[in-house]
Enzyme design. Structure first.
Site, mmCIF file in Angstrom:
data_model
loop_
_atom_site.group_PDB
_atom_site.id
_atom_site.type_symbol
_atom_site.label_atom_id
_atom_site.label_comp_id
_atom_site.label_asym_id
_atom_site.label_seq_id
_atom_site.Cartn_x
_atom_site.Cartn_y
_atom_site.Cartn_z
ATOM 1 N N ASP A 98 0.860 -1.183 0.000
ATOM 2 C CA ASP A 98 0.000 0.000 0.000
ATOM 3 C C ASP A 98 0.896 1.234 0.000
ATOM 4 O O ASP A 98 1.769 1.374 0.860
ATOM 5 C CB ASP A 98 -0.899 0.004 1.247
ATOM 6 C CG ASP A 98 -2.323 0.435 0.933
ATOM 7 O OD1 ASP A 98 -2.474 1.450 0.234
ATOM 8 O OD2 ASP A 98 -3.257 -0.238 1.377
ATOM 9 N N GLU A 254 -6.259 3.860 -6.169
ATOM 10 C CA GLU A 254 -7.551 4.138 -5.559
ATOM 11 C C GLU A 254 -7.952 5.543 -6.007
ATOM 12 O O GLU A 254 -7.328 6.521 -5.608
ATOM 13 C CB GLU A 254 -7.463 4.065 -4.036
ATOM 14 C CG GLU A 254 -8.815 4.314 -3.376
ATOM 15 C CD GLU A 254 -8.716 4.544 -1.881
ATOM 16 O OE1 GLU A 254 -9.694 4.239 -1.170
ATOM 17 O OE2 GLU A 254 -7.676 5.049 -1.415
ATOM 18 N N HIS A 328 -11.064 -2.882 2.870
ATOM 19 C CA HIS A 328 -10.990 -2.461 4.271
ATOM 20 C C HIS A 328 -11.857 -1.241 4.561
ATOM 21 O O HIS A 328 -12.064 -0.903 5.732
ATOM 22 C CB HIS A 328 -9.536 -2.156 4.640
ATOM 23 C CG HIS A 328 -8.960 -1.025 3.845
ATOM 24 N ND1 HIS A 328 -8.678 -1.131 2.495
ATOM 25 C CD2 HIS A 328 -8.639 0.246 4.189
ATOM 26 C CE1 HIS A 328 -8.206 0.020 2.061
ATOM 27 N NE2 HIS A 328 -8.170 0.876 3.060
#
Length: 560
Positions: A98, A254, A328
């Site tokens: 990430d 994202e 998440h």
């Protein structure tokens, strides 16, 4: 269409705090992940996406990073990380990290220096503005509630934080910031990681005028208002040149607020920026008309189909899709779009898996999704750990917009903590997650829903996901075929066709708890197709398909 490994892969997301605890402190860790790699190999996934494990004060569960090249002590050591990475590679899997570079923690050394004064060389690493009319520089709202601006009493200036007040936004206009980010990325790639999932990467370029947003702008609208800024593609193309060119990586951005038009730039098959993006149009369908996500609404299936189909058609042969229901930041999909009752949980979980995995794009499985894990029965605000949920509860109840009971109901339905309850490994204490007290409550249904009960059971959700993952490796049509939606107006059936040369797939999914009839188009009648996969053991082909409650079935044939 060029064939590449990341188009053919299935990615599994691990939220490390909740995956597996090896030392009994109630927090998942890197050794715990390493000990469960054979489980992921059994599932058949190709890539692991690891949510942040960097050094962090943990204000936003690790998405507030104070050192990009150190491991948070809760998770272990860099030696633990290196061993985990080696073990992942030994099993033929890859690791995607990430990358959180829209913002840092306010405890990052850069920001500690930045707030020392206007003349500090690190001041321009972040976004500082003078007050306007004695207040915040504009009306932007933080994604976690309240203003996106925080006043520094020492200097009188405000710094921008689109998320927590402890997550100041980096100033990507500053070339020194970009050089630092690229240096750090190259360090991780040299260590052997295989790519990056880029957190809120669509937000890194802000409008230099910092204009007010639309009147009455709420925090989520502000979040989208800041997306896809004027230099974002320039920055990502520079990142490609400085870091990614010449390396065989998986990169996914994202991209909240992304449009199809913008996605064609971010994820173009020309390879100038990213491999693919996460878009969230389909995840926002159960928001209310003011953009408020705290509701218990169910989305309309016709709208869900329109969005997913538009992205399937719009990116075909131009860019690449990512396919997901869960992560998440989202509640459990079987509780959101399926039916989490004992009667229908498994069959509806399988139906949702078919619906997503049979589209074109790279599928993402979030930990526990392959077990049909459900939302949790949180009883009180004290049960929650998510900053977004806690802030929203406080703000919306204090303003009298919702009662406490109303807000708790919305949190039970939509809170990010639904995805963050511990992974349910077995029916022993704490679901086998930890021998200590878990950092967040364990869903009490772990006695019925757990990996030990499902691995090896032929009709389990796990076994069904395993079969879906294997099918992608056997049938190129699933990865590379085109897409055509059938019955777009239906609020009950999601039916689409895939095609590659003379091969055809028919994917039929019943989103309801009742039996439905669907008459085949004339060109499909009279065929003798092969059954590819189904979530009932006795699926039958007929000119009128009878689809039972939450039934999903995939048929394949070859054109004459």
């Amino acid at each position: 269409m060029d064939k590449t490994w990341w188009k053919e892969s299935v990615v599994y997301q691990i939220y490390p705090r909740s995956f597996c605890d090896s030392n009994g402190d109630g927090i998942g860790d890197l050794k715990g992940i390493t000990g469960k790699l054979d489980y992921l190999k059994e599932l058949g996934v190709d890539v692991i996406w690891l949510s942040p494990v960097y050094e962090s004060p943990n204000d936003d569960n690790g998405y507030d990073i104070s050192d990009y090249q150190a491991i948070m002590k809760d998770f272990g050591t860099m030696e633990d990380f290196d061993r985990m990475l080696s073990q992942i590679h030994e099993r033929g899997m890859k690791l995607v990290m990430d990358l959180v570079v829209n913002h840092t923690s306010d405890e990052h050394p850069w920001f500690v220096e930045s707030r020392k004064g206007k003349e500090n060389p690190y001041r321009d690493y972040y976004i500082w503005k003078d007050p306007v009319k004695g207040g915040a520089p504009n009306n932007w709202g933080s994604c976690f509630g309240g203003s996106a601006w925080e006043k520094d009493e020492k200097s009188g200036e405000y710094y921008l934080h689109l998320f927590s007040v402890k997550q100041p936004d980096l100033n990507w206009e500053n070339e020194a910031v970009r050089r630092e980010v690229y240096r750090m990325m190259n360090w991780w790639l040299d260590k052997g990681v295989d790519g990056f999932r880029m957190d809120v990467i669509s937000l890194i370029s802000k409008d230099p005028a910092y204009p007010d947003g639309p009147a009455g702008l709420n925090s989520y609208a502000a979040f989208n208002f800041c997306a896809n800024g004027p230099r974002v593609h320039e920055f990502l193309q520079e990142m490609r040149r400085e870091v990614l060119d010449g390396r065989d990586t998986l990169t996914v951005g994202e991209c909240s607020g992304v449009t199809l038009e913008e996605a064609l730039k971010y994820a173009s098959l020309d390879g100038k920026e990213l491999n693919m993006v996460f878009q969230f149009e389909h995840m926002d369908l159960d928001f209310d008309e003011n953009g408020n996500k705290w509701t218990d609404r169910k989305c309309k299936l016709s709208q869900l189909k329109e969005i997913l189909s538009r992205w399937q058609a719009g990116l075909y042969k131009k860019a690449w899709n990512s396919l997901f229901w869960c992560n998440h930041d989202q509640p459990r999909v079987v509780s959101r779009l399926g039916n989490d009752s004992a009667q229908y949980r498994e069959v509806s979980a399988k139906m949702l898996a078919v619906c997503s995995h049979m589209m074109q794009g790279t599928p993402y499985i979030y930990q526990g999704e392959e077990l049909g894990m459900t939302n949790a029965p949180f009883a009180d605000i004290s049960d929650f750990r998510d900053l977004d949920s806690i802030n929203a509860y406080r703000e919306l109840t204090e303003k009298g917009i919702f009662s406490r009971e109303e807000m708790l109901g919305y949190l039970r339905y939509k809170s990010r903590d639904n995805a963050r309850t511990p992974m349910q490994w077995e029916d022993s204490e704490n679901a086998g997650f930890s021998t200590g007290k878990p950092w967040i409550m364990v869903n009490p249904n772990y006695h019925e829903i757990n990996a030990k009960e499902q691995v090896g059971r032929e009709d389990s959700v796990f076994s069904f996901y395993k079969e879906l993952v294997a099918l992608r490796k056997e049938r190129p049509i699933i990865v590379y075929g085109d897409y055509r939606l059938l019955e777009p107006e239906s609020e009950e059936l999601f039916i689409y066709e895939r095609g590659l040369e003379k091969e055809r797939l028919l994917v039929a999914c019943n989103f309801t708890g009742k039996e439905l009839a669907w008459e085949l188009p004339e060109e499909m009648k009279g065929r003798r197709p092969e059954l590819v996969i189904a979530n009932y053991p006795d699926a039958q082909w007929a000119d009128t398909l009878m689809l039972r409650a939450y039934e999903a079935v995939v048929w394949e044939w070859t054109l004459d």
